[in-house]
Design a protein around this motif. Structure first.
Motif, PDB file in Angstrom:
ATOM      1  N   UNK A   1     -17.439  19.682   0.594  1.00  0.00           N
ATOM      2  CA  UNK A   1     -16.752  18.583   1.256  1.00  0.00           C
ATOM      3  C   UNK A   1     -17.067  17.230   0.608  1.00  0.00           C
ATOM      4  N   UNK A   2     -18.318  17.024   0.233  1.00  0.00           N
ATOM      5  CA  UNK A   2     -18.686  15.772  -0.434  1.00  0.00           C
ATOM      6  C   UNK A   2     -18.070  15.691  -1.824  1.00  0.00           C
ATOM      7  N   UNK A   3     -18.053  16.822  -2.549  1.00  0.00           N
ATOM      8  CA  UNK A   3     -17.420  16.839  -3.870  1.00  0.00           C
ATOM      9  C   UNK A   3     -15.940  16.505  -3.759  1.00  0.00           C
ATOM     10  N   UNK A   4     -15.301  17.022  -2.716  1.00  0.00           N
ATOM     11  CA  UNK A   4     -13.885  16.735  -2.519  1.00  0.00           C
ATOM     12  C   UNK A   4     -13.652  15.257  -2.225  1.00  0.00           C
ATOM     13  N   UNK A   5     -14.492  14.688  -1.366  1.00  0.00           N
ATOM     14  CA  UNK A   5     -14.376  13.254  -1.069  1.00  0.00           C
ATOM     15  C   UNK A   5     -14.631  12.422  -2.324  1.00  0.00           C
TER      16      UNK A   5
ATOM     17  N   UNK B   1      -0.735   8.275  -0.585  1.00  0.00           N
ATOM     18  CA  UNK B   1      -1.676   7.177  -0.805  1.00  0.00           C
ATOM     19  C   UNK B   1      -2.081   6.543   0.523  1.00  0.00           C
ATOM     20  N   UNK B   2      -1.120   6.425   1.421  1.00  0.00           N
ATOM     21  CA  UNK B   2      -1.391   5.835   2.735  1.00  0.00           C
ATOM     22  C   UNK B   2      -2.349   6.707   3.551  1.00  0.00           C
ATOM     23  N   UNK B   3      -2.100   8.018   3.570  1.00  0.00           N
ATOM     24  CA  UNK B   3      -2.967   8.931   4.319  1.00  0.00           C
ATOM     25  C   UNK B   3      -4.360   8.987   3.704  1.00  0.00           C
ATOM     26  N   UNK B   4      -4.441   8.979   2.370  1.00  0.00           N
ATOM     27  CA  UNK B   4      -5.738   9.018   1.694  1.00  0.00           C
ATOM     28  C   UNK B   4      -6.551   7.771   2.004  1.00  0.00           C
ATOM     29  N   UNK B   5      -5.904   6.605   1.993  1.00  0.00           N
ATOM     30  CA  UNK B   5      -6.617   5.364   2.307  1.00  0.00           C
ATOM     31  C   UNK B   5      -7.179   5.418   3.722  1.00  0.00           C
ATOM     32  N   UNK B   6      -6.419   5.995   4.651  1.00  0.00           N
ATOM     33  CA  UNK B   6      -6.889   6.122   6.033  1.00  0.00           C
ATOM     34  C   UNK B   6      -8.075   7.082   6.119  1.00  0.00           C
ATOM     35  N   UNK B   7      -7.996   8.207   5.387  1.00  0.00           N
ATOM     36  CA  UNK B   7      -9.096   9.178   5.389  1.00  0.00           C
ATOM     37  C   UNK B   7     -10.387   8.558   4.880  1.00  0.00           C
ATOM     38  N   UNK B   8     -10.293   7.746   3.832  1.00  0.00           N
ATOM     39  CA  UNK B   8     -11.485   7.134   3.240  1.00  0.00           C
ATOM     40  C   UNK B   8     -12.106   6.069   4.131  1.00  0.00           C
ATOM     41  N   UNK B   9     -11.411   5.708   5.221  1.00  0.00           N
ATOM     42  CA  UNK B   9     -11.980   4.781   6.195  1.00  0.00           C
ATOM     43  C   UNK B   9     -13.064   5.452   7.034  1.00  0.00           C
TER      44      UNK B   9
ATOM     45  N   UNK C   1     -16.399  16.945   7.747  1.00  0.00           N
ATOM     46  CA  UNK C   1     -15.606  18.142   8.011  1.00  0.00           C
ATOM     47  C   UNK C   1     -14.156  17.701   7.868  1.00  0.00           C
ATOM     48  N   UNK C   2     -13.685  17.654   6.616  1.00  0.00           N
ATOM     49  CA  UNK C   2     -12.424  16.991   6.294  1.00  0.00           C
ATOM     50  C   UNK C   2     -11.244  17.625   7.006  1.00  0.00           C
ATOM     51  N   UNK C   3     -11.230  18.954   7.094  1.00  0.00           N
ATOM     52  CA  UNK C   3     -10.076  19.608   7.707  1.00  0.00           C
ATOM     53  C   UNK C   3      -9.953  19.266   9.196  1.00  0.00           C
ATOM     54  N   UNK C   4     -11.036  18.777   9.795  1.00  0.00           N
ATOM     55  CA  UNK C   4     -10.963  18.323  11.184  1.00  0.00           C
ATOM     56  C   UNK C   4     -10.629  16.846  11.298  1.00  0.00           C
TER      57      UNK C   4
ATOM     58  N   UNK D   1     -13.176   4.709 -13.508  1.00  0.00           N
ATOM     59  CA  UNK D   1     -13.535   4.714 -12.087  1.00  0.00           C
ATOM     60  C   UNK D   1     -13.021   3.500 -11.383  1.00  0.00           C
ATOM     61  N   UNK D   2     -12.392   3.741 -10.250  1.00  0.00           N
ATOM     62  CA  UNK D   2     -11.941   2.632  -9.414  1.00  0.00           C
ATOM     63  C   UNK D   2     -12.919   2.442  -8.276  1.00  0.00           C
ATOM     64  N   UNK D   3     -12.428   2.520  -7.046  1.00  0.00           N
ATOM     65  CA  UNK D   3     -13.308   2.352  -5.888  1.00  0.00           C
ATOM     66  C   UNK D   3     -13.979   3.687  -5.579  1.00  0.00           C
ATOM     67  N   UNK D   4     -15.241   3.663  -5.305  1.00  0.00           N
ATOM     68  CA  UNK D   4     -15.944   4.855  -4.837  1.00  0.00           C
ATOM     69  C   UNK D   4     -17.257   4.395  -4.248  1.00  0.00           C
ATOM     70  N   UNK D   5     -17.870   5.277  -3.432  1.00  0.00           N
ATOM     71  CA  UNK D   5     -19.162   4.952  -2.842  1.00  0.00           C
ATOM     72  C   UNK D   5     -20.004   6.205  -2.725  1.00  0.00           C
TER      73      UNK D   5
END
Length: 334
Positions: A96-100, A183-191, A198-201, A330-334
């Motif tokens: 899950x962390x690798x995916x994020x 892109x919109x959904x991904x930006x929301x997920x990264x919030x 548990x990404x699927x949840x 690399x762009x934004x990441x944490x």
């Protein structure tokens, strides 16, 4: 079972051809990698040639601290094709962390996550893009046939999804991490900033328009499963403790029932004492002690799991560190 979260509200057909990133977490996938990269490059090339996705679309492999030569193969593939990019984490952090980590550097219009074992049908990628073009922000890949799984895995999966639903977790049944995000959904997920992922949840919590594509789950193309029973149990515990407090409420209910039956037992003992029907013995006492001790230890274990999650969240440590990259900026990441 209320897993229906699809919506056809405000769907607007898109006209601009999107750019696509296929994110592929990898951990010790040296045996499967060559098959994976060939299959995904063929998909990308075909979709580009038919002008379904833009020329700058690519595959992003995320090496989750593999101990074999997975990263070496990624770098070699990146040298041979501009469609291949690579990201290497400094150590193994889990799927899950690798995916994020991979999702956090995506800068294209859409992204699709898929595992390297090719058990998920790559032909669904085009269907996902088509459903995105119809106006959906999220497209789930859902397995409608798990005949390739063992009897044990199929039935434990059904128990897991049923239990999660009963506890109020709204997730898509038989959906893992094969999905498209705009892109919109991904930006929301990264919030979502929590450490316990548990990404699927989390995806259903976004609430955007979504749809599904269905496919038959295949055997691994090569290598061994990276999800033995221990890891599957870990994912289940992560999902429950990350998304619901129902186990804590069950403990409260169990405590109430235990007190209620204890109160009835006290009344029975008092009546027996005053009527002279007391039976001497220690068996009933020992059984009661063991039962209550077991209830207490189980309750403490569940509570401790939640406290441990809180402890890790308060530290706010970085989820991952990027060790190397190839073919990407690399762009934004944490």
């Amino acid at each position: 079972m209320n897993n229906q979260i699809l919506s056809d509200k405000n769907l607007q057909i898109r006209e601009t051809i999107p750019s696509l990133t296929i994110v592929v977490p990898c951990y010790n996938e040296a045996e499967a990698f060559i098959y994976c990269v060939q299959a995904l490059k063929a998909i990308i090339t075909d979709l580009v040639s038919r002008q379904k996705i833009q020329q700058n679309s690519h595959i992003l492999f995320v090496d989750d601290g593999s101990k074999d030569n997975t990263w070496l193969q990624i770098t070699e593939a990146a040298k041979q094709s501009h469609y291949v990019q690579g990201l290497k984490l400094s150590r193994n952090r889990g799927h899950q962390t690798a995916l994020i980590a991979g999702l956090s550097v995506v800068e294209t219009d859409i992204c699709i996550s898929i595992d390297a074992d090719l058990q998920d049908d790559t032909k669904c990628i085009e269907q996902m893009v088509d459903k995105y073009m119809l106006g959906n922000e999220i497209v789930y890949g859902v397995r409608n046939n798990r005949s390739s799984d063992s009897f044990f895995k199929r039935n434990t999966a059904n128990i897991f999804y049923g239990s999660m639903s009963a506890m109020g977790v709204n997730q898509i049944e038989n959906h893992a991490d094969y999905r498209l995000l705009s892109k919109r959904a991904l930006a929301a997920l990264l919030e979502f900033k929590e450490q316990n992922l548990y990404i699927r949840g989390l995806i259903p919590l976004l609430g955007f328009n979504s749809d599904k594509v269905f496919y038959t789950r295949e055997e691994r193309v090569a290598g061994e499963s990276k999800y033995p029973l221990k890891k599957m149990l870990g994912v289940a515990i992560e999902g429950v403790t990350s998304l619901t407090v129902t186990p804590l409420r069950l403990i409260c209910a169990l405590g109430f029932l235990t007190c209620f039956f204890s109160f009835l037992a006290i009344i029975y003992i008092l009546i027996a004492k005053f009527t002279g029907q007391v039976i001497e013995g220690w068996s009933s006492v020992i059984i009661s002690i063991f039962f209550l001790s077991g209830v207490q230890l189980l309750s403490l274990g569940v509570i401790g799991e939640y406290i441990g999650k809180i402890y890790m969240e308060t530290k706010r440590r970085p989820k991952f560190f990027i060790d190397e990259k190839t073919n990407i900026k690399l762009g934004h990441w944490e």
